[in-house]
Structure formats: structure tokens, C-alpha cells
Design an enzyme around this catalytic site. Sequence first.
Site, short mmCIF file in Angstrom:
data_model
loop_
_atom_site.label_atom_id
_atom_site.label_comp_id
_atom_site.label_asym_id
_atom_site.label_seq_id
_atom_site.Cartn_x
_atom_site.Cartn_y
_atom_site.Cartn_z
N VAL A 1 -13.31 -18.33 -5.73
CA VAL A 1 -12.38 -17.31 -6.21
C VAL A 1 -12.58 -17.08 -7.70
O VAL A 1 -12.68 -18.05 -8.48
CB VAL A 1 -10.91 -17.75 -5.95
CG1 VAL A 1 -9.93 -16.80 -6.60
CG2 VAL A 1 -10.66 -17.82 -4.44
N HIS B 1 -6.76 -6.31 -0.04
CA HIS B 1 -5.71 -5.30 0.06
C HIS B 1 -4.58 -5.78 0.98
O HIS B 1 -4.78 -5.92 2.19
CB HIS B 1 -6.28 -3.99 0.57
CG HIS B 1 -5.29 -2.86 0.55
ND1 HIS B 1 -4.69 -2.42 -0.60
CD2 HIS B 1 -4.80 -2.08 1.55
CE1 HIS B 1 -3.86 -1.42 -0.33
NE2 HIS B 1 -3.91 -1.21 0.98
N SER C 1 0.84 -1.19 0.00
CA SER C 1 0.00 0.00 0.00
C SER C 1 0.88 1.26 0.00
O SER C 1 1.66 1.45 -0.92
CB SER C 1 -0.95 -0.03 1.20
OG SER C 1 -1.97 0.92 1.07
N ASP D 1 -13.99 -22.85 -6.08
CA ASP D 1 -13.21 -22.55 -4.87
C ASP D 1 -13.53 -21.20 -4.27
O ASP D 1 -12.84 -20.72 -3.36
CB ASP D 1 -11.71 -22.64 -5.16
CG ASP D 1 -11.27 -21.71 -6.29
OD1 ASP D 1 -12.13 -20.95 -6.81
OD2 ASP D 1 -10.08 -21.73 -6.65
N ASP E 1 -13.66 -20.96 -14.36
CA ASP E 1 -12.23 -21.29 -14.44
C ASP E 1 -11.95 -22.77 -14.15
O ASP E 1 -10.80 -23.19 -14.02
CB ASP E 1 -11.41 -20.41 -13.50
CG ASP E 1 -11.81 -20.57 -12.03
OD1 ASP E 1 -12.56 -21.51 -11.72
OD2 ASP E 1 -11.35 -19.76 -11.21
N ASP F 1 -8.69 -6.46 -4.32
CA ASP F 1 -8.31 -5.32 -3.48
C ASP F 1 -9.51 -4.39 -3.31
O ASP F 1 -10.12 -3.96 -4.29
CB ASP F 1 -7.14 -4.58 -4.12
CG ASP F 1 -6.45 -3.61 -3.16
OD1 ASP F 1 -7.15 -2.87 -2.44
OD2 ASP F 1 -5.22 -3.59 -3.13
#
Length: 507
Positions: free
Chosen positions: A271, A438, A194, A269, A265, A399
Amino acid sequence: MMKKNLLFLAILSCISTSAWANTIDSVTERCSDLKKLNFENAKVVNSEVIAGDFTPPTKLADTLRGAKSQLITNLPQICRVELAIEPKINVEIWLPTDWNQRLQAIGGGGFAGFIPFDKLAVAAKNGYVSVTTDTGHQGSLFKGDFAFKDNELQTDLITDFAYRSVHEMTVKTKQIIQSYYGEAAKYSYWNGCSTGGRQGLMEVQRFPADYDGVYIIAPAIQWDKFVTSSLWPQIVMQEELGKPIDTAKLNQVREAIIKYADKQDGIIDGVVNDPTTLNISDSFLQQLGLNDAEIISLKKIWQGPTSQSGQFLWYSLEPSADLTPIAGKVPFTVPEDYLRYWIYQKPDMDWKQLGYKGFDDFYNESVELYRPIMGTDNADLSQFKKLGGKMIIWHGWDDQLIPPKGTIHYYNNVQKIMGGKSHTDEFMKLYMAPGVGHCNGGDGADTINGFESLVNWVEKQQSPTTLTAQKIQNGKVTMKRPLCQYPLKAVYKGEGDVNNLANFECK
């Protein structure tokens, strides 16, 4: 017997030149002597030997950010140094007795203003001299009011926050290392996320000789653009709805998007492998209970800020990211304070009075005032490359504070300036982490071996191709994925254990 005596004397000689030189009395004396060092604009205000348990001092900055001094345990023997650099820069340096001959500088977060003792301890336990700074002011992580005091913009404090504090810290830490150990560090590394990522890239751009390797996570670069853009969701909702979208709705939309895209994909999972491929239709959002005004607002937020003339200004967060930090019931403190104190110098200013036209002015004013000092967008890294420097950057696709496409934008600009991908690969690599928030967190694999890979690249010339990312919960690895060098992404081959890296390929 003679051979045994000679062996004993040889061992004794080794001990006398190493361990005996680091007896408690010797270390204490050398540590105390650091107070005698003379600097033109700095002073060692305290030096002491610590080991075992250590409770960091509670300072104003810690109080303001709501932090409590946490006991740090199992510390090796360390010479702890507090350095004050004019005018108000506080630096903390930890010099382990059992030193690996390397320096690791730790970056800050948000508006900085505090010392991250926990991260210092991790580096020192691994044998590094570790160092960090509050950047010249004490304050809360997300409060930017230090930039405006006594009805005047504090340009010196802003300069220290932007770049001066870190460079001064680096130069003086190297001098202290030389004095304490009698030799220079063989390698110097930067490690930051960051604001810490921005600080590391600023070092590369302004002072390319300071570090041999820089490890950058989710960097707060393009500061002048992304910080103002963090207020865009609130402007949109105020103008289109007159109020924020309900937080429960935002979470419901995100969960539905991830559930829908997760199938694409080849692995279920939780994600999204590449959120840039998503195309969220109005009908999809209508089925989730959003009305027309909410759909318009949400799409404008995802699109990112545009000027009244329709010109693209900057990137937004991805649809798979948690929007609530910047599109919740109240604005994120960082852009709100930036508006009040850094741009307009009106502490009581209400962001709601901006509207779309006012946002244009806010954005343009920010770019004009702070791009030269805080933009950190110089893509010419030729001097860093010439000096043999190496850099690894990674950014989480989910993020929730800094748009990942901003990092990709900078990386693409570096490639253009540095002669293309092959020339850039010689010193700089970018990786995108699916499902990661993040700096860390999120549903994705967020424990990444990037720093270790950087050290091997610098010291052993082992150029990394992939990084290894793990999700660790309750001490167990629950997910393991390769991270491919951007723009490639890890694709499951379709069979075998999904936590076996061999079952993925970079495409």
C-alpha cells in the site's frame, strides 16, 4: 405471593404496551393502513409485512444492469413500503418492527436507476428505517441515455436525478414514519458512496435540515468537471498513440510504482501511504518497457486534463490507482454516454472525433450546462452547521473512477468559506484511505467504522479524531490501520505490530 403477583402484573403491563402492540395482526394492519395516506404528489402503491427470506422483485432496471434478484435472508419483521412520487420516482422504505428510532437513507451509484435492496436490508437489520430511490428512472448503473428521449433532453428527469428525488423521498419518508410509529425519528442519517456521496452533499447544500448526519464516501461531486475528465485518458492516447496503451503494460506500471513506493512509509504491505508524494521519472518508465509516446501519454493522463492554452482543468487519478477502467481498451461508459446524450444529444456520436480542441469544448459546455444543477460544489455549509449537522467524508487514494484530489479540493474550499480548519472541524471531517479503491476494494484497509463514528458524533457529541480501517479477507482481519483526519496521515512509529493502532501516530 402478593409481591410475585404484583411483579407479574407489572411485567404483563409492559408487554401489553410494547410487544403486544406489535403482534403480527397489529403490524399487518398498521402496515396496510399506509396505503390510505394522502400525499399531494405521491402514492403508496404497496405495503406488506416481510420477515425471514425475501426475494426482491426483478425490474427493468435490474435486467438492464445485468443484476439478478438475490435472496435476502434473516430479515427481522419489516413493513415494506413502495412509494411512487410524480412523475416517475420509485422509493422503497423498510420499517422494522423493532425500530431504533432512527432513519438511514441509502444513496445510489452511477446513474442510479435501481433499488439497492441489499443495502436496505443491512440498515433495517440494524434497527433503522431504511429508504432509497431509483431517482426517477429505471436503467443501467453506467448508462446515461435516460437523459435524452424522443430527440429531446429530459430536463425533468435530470433534475430528479440531480436532487429533487432524494429530497422528496426524505420528506415523505418522515411523514410515513410519523404515521406508522406514531412518532418522528429522533435522528436522520444519510449513507452513500459515489453518486450516493454526491446526493448526500447535495442534501446538505440545498436542504440542510433534512439530515442530522451525513456519511459520504468517494463523492461524485464537481460532476460537470470530473465526468468529462474521465474521458481525458482516451483522448490523450488517441491523439498521442492512435490507440490505447496495452492493459498489461498499465498494470505492470502500477505494480512497479507500488512496489517502489511501498518501501518509503516504513511498512512493506503493498500500500502507498500518500501517492501525492510520488515523482515518477521518465527513466523509471523506460525501464518498464514504455516507449516515448507511451510515457508522454501516461504523464498527461496523470497530470489531468489541461486546455489547449495549458490551463489546468481538473484532477486525475493517482499513479497508484488502477487506470484500466478509464484508460482501458474502450472508454468508460459514463463519460461516453454523458458526451452523447447529455451534452451533444447525438446518440451515434464518436468520441474519437473530439481531439484536444473538441475536448476543451466538451468540458466547457459541461460546466456551463450542468454546474448549476449537478456541480454540488457549494462550499457554504453554514446553515447545515447552524442546525447542528455533522459530516464525515472519506475517499480512497487508489480510487479508479473519481479523483480523490477533487474531494480534497472541495474540502479546502469549505475551510476557506467556513472560517478555517478549526471552525470546519466542528461539523465536518475528511479522511483519506491509502490503497483503497472506489467505495471499497483495493489492497488497503477498506472496512471503515465511519458511520458508527458519525452516529456517536451526532448523538453523544464524541468528535472523532481517527477512524479505524480494517482489511477483512475470508472472515479474518488481515490489516488494521488508523485513518487520520486530513491533512494528517498515519505514520508507523518503526517498531511493534503493524496491525496495532497504538504503533501509529498522526503526522
